[in-house]
Scaffold this active site. Structure first.
Site, PDB file in Angstrom:
ATOM      1  N   ASP A 184      31.809  37.997  40.141  1.00  0.00           N
ATOM      2  CA  ASP A 184      33.091  37.439  40.577  1.00  0.00           C
ATOM      3  C   ASP A 184      33.326  36.060  39.979  1.00  0.00           C
ATOM      4  O   ASP A 184      34.437  35.735  39.554  1.00  0.00           O
ATOM      5  CB  ASP A 184      33.141  37.339  42.094  1.00  0.00           C
ATOM      6  CG  ASP A 184      33.316  38.690  42.762  1.00  0.00           C
ATOM      7  OD1 ASP A 184      33.507  39.686  42.050  1.00  0.00           O
ATOM      8  OD2 ASP A 184      33.255  38.758  44.004  1.00  0.00           O
ATOM      9  N   ASP A 232      26.146  27.315  41.954  1.00  0.00           N
ATOM     10  CA  ASP A 232      25.810  27.113  43.368  1.00  0.00           C
ATOM     11  C   ASP A 232      25.178  28.336  44.018  1.00  0.00           C
ATOM     12  O   ASP A 232      24.727  28.264  45.165  1.00  0.00           O
ATOM     13  CB  ASP A 232      27.029  26.629  44.168  1.00  0.00           C
ATOM     14  CG  ASP A 232      28.132  27.662  44.337  1.00  0.00           C
ATOM     15  OD1 ASP A 232      28.082  28.726  43.691  1.00  0.00           O
ATOM     16  OD2 ASP A 232      29.069  27.400  45.119  1.00  0.00           O
ATOM     17  N   CYS A 284      30.323  28.265  49.085  1.00  0.00           N
ATOM     18  CA  CYS A 284      31.577  28.648  48.429  1.00  0.00           C
ATOM     19  C   CYS A 284      32.803  28.457  49.326  1.00  0.00           C
ATOM     20  O   CYS A 284      33.908  28.270  48.810  1.00  0.00           O
ATOM     21  CB  CYS A 284      31.520  30.110  47.992  1.00  0.00           C
ATOM     22  SG  CYS A 284      30.134  30.549  46.940  1.00  0.00           S
TER      23      CYS A 284
END
Length: 387
Positions: free
Chosen positions: A222, A228, A369
């Site tokens: 994605d 991260d 996120c």
């Protein structure tokens, strides 16, 4: 509206602070897309509420919610201390990537250029890849950073480079880590070279050195390998790295590759980097039930078929003021191991594992996120420490 600032942040004395530096608050969005979140996002909303609840024990939280979702969010967030709800339209709820990247100035200068000690970078956003991105319309997401800065009456550094907050990690002392898989992907800034992108990171984040890892976490399609989900700074000179001992797992090669680079690279202050391995859970896959709960009738979002491997990583946690808010995936062995490692690395923080974080992972990310920290104004830190 606060006027845009001209020039680049570093030249004006700004830097992106490390995530463990004091926060004023945390920003979150609110999931609702039925073509990305199963069962009309109910399960994800419950987990988002649990994340907000956990963070609010350490710092205030602002949750931004569309008008149609306001009542539902208010019900799930009721009785949570230090949480406010703000009405805001959005395409989806990934505020690490669509919110502003805050920068601060430690300068004592009283010049007009530095009268604001905190500002926000508003990167360009193309939904993680434009026509190959996660959904077809991201026009509302492009305004989120500007709206947040306007609400806080903070100035804005607009930037044309396409970049998401989850693609960068800094140590607050001049070092940035990112991945080539993401920032050099032709679906972001094909007209820019690696050197040109690195120079922009230095000019806007106030860093002196950029460490490039070739790839992010296996299965993180994605975001095209956001850093991260792969690694993060725990403090200057220390990095936590997503790891697996299973040599047959495709993630193993990526972890070994990253370990080699980090172990043989010095940071901006010529320090060796200590790498702490944080084992990923055993491979997780989207089930038939979960896939059937997603309603992508108009095919406006990326398909999420059953059998898709989830990009699950304990590295994707949130630093709060005195807290570490980390995902738990229902894998008893590795959930406990992650808690132990995080507690050992951060003895002065309370580690809170969010059960059911798999729901966020189903949508394409995790706790880091969906959150965006707003740092405390430096002069306020000084006043607090020296009243």
């Amino acid at each position: 509206m606060v006027a845009d600032l001209k020039g680049n942040p570093a030249a004006l004395g700004y830097r992106m602070p490390a995530e463990w530096e004091p926060h004023r608050q945390c920003w979150m969005g609110w999931p609702e897309r039925p073509d990305n979140w199963r069962d009309d996002a109910y399960h994800a909303q419950c987990v988002y509420a649990n994340v907000a609840r956990a963070i609010s024990e350490f710092e205030p939280v602002t949750v931004c919610v569309s008008a149609s979702q306001y009542t539902k969010a208010a019900d799930l967030l009721k009785d949570i201390p230090d949480v406010r709800i703000v009405e805001m339209s959005m395409n989806d709820a990934w505020f690490r990537d669509t919110g502003p990247t805050f920068v601060i100035s430690d300068s004592k200068s009283q010049s007009d250029l530095l009268k604001y000690q905190i500002a926000g970078i508003d990167w360009s956003f193309n939904c993680w890849g434009g026509s190959d991105g996660c959904y077809s319309d991201w026009s509302l997401d492009t305004l989120i950073a500007r709206k947040i800065l306007s609400l806080e009456r903070l100035p804005r550094f607009p930037h044309q480079i396409i970049l998401e907050g989850g693609s960068i990690h800094v140590d607050g002392e001049g070092t940035c880590i990112t991945t080539e898989e993401c920032l050099l992907n032709p679906n972001r800034n094909p007209e820019m070279s690696k050197v040109e992108i690195e120079n922009e990171l230095k000019l806007y984040l106030g860093v002196k050195k950029v460490i490039w890892l070739p790839r992010g976490l296996y299965g993180d399609d994605d975001t095209n390998g956001h850093v991260d989900n792969m690694c993060c700074f725990g403090k200057p000179g220390l990095v936590l790295l997503a790891w697996t001992d299973d040599e047959k797992d495709p993630q193993y090669e990526r972890s070994v590759e990253a370990l080699s680079i980090l172990s043989n690279t010095k940071d901006a202050n010529d320090r060796n980097i200590l790498v702490i391995k944080l084992h990923v859970p055993d491979p997780l896959y989207m089930t038939e039930e979960e896939a059937n709960g997603i309603h992508n009738l108009e095919e406006n979002a990326k398909p999420r078929p059953a059998g898709t491997r989830l990009a699950a990583s304990y590295v994707n946690f949130y630093f709060a003021n005195g807290g570490i808010i980390a995902p738990a995936f229902g894998d008893e062995k590795w959930d406990k191991e992650a808690f132990h490692v995080l507690s050992s690395v951060f003895p002065d923080h309370k580690v809170v594992m969010i059960q059911g974080a798999r729901e966020i992972c189903l949508g394409g990310g995790n706790i880091h996120c969906i959150t965006q920290q707003q740092p405390v104004i430096p002069e306020m830190i000084e006043k607090t420490m020296n009243p």
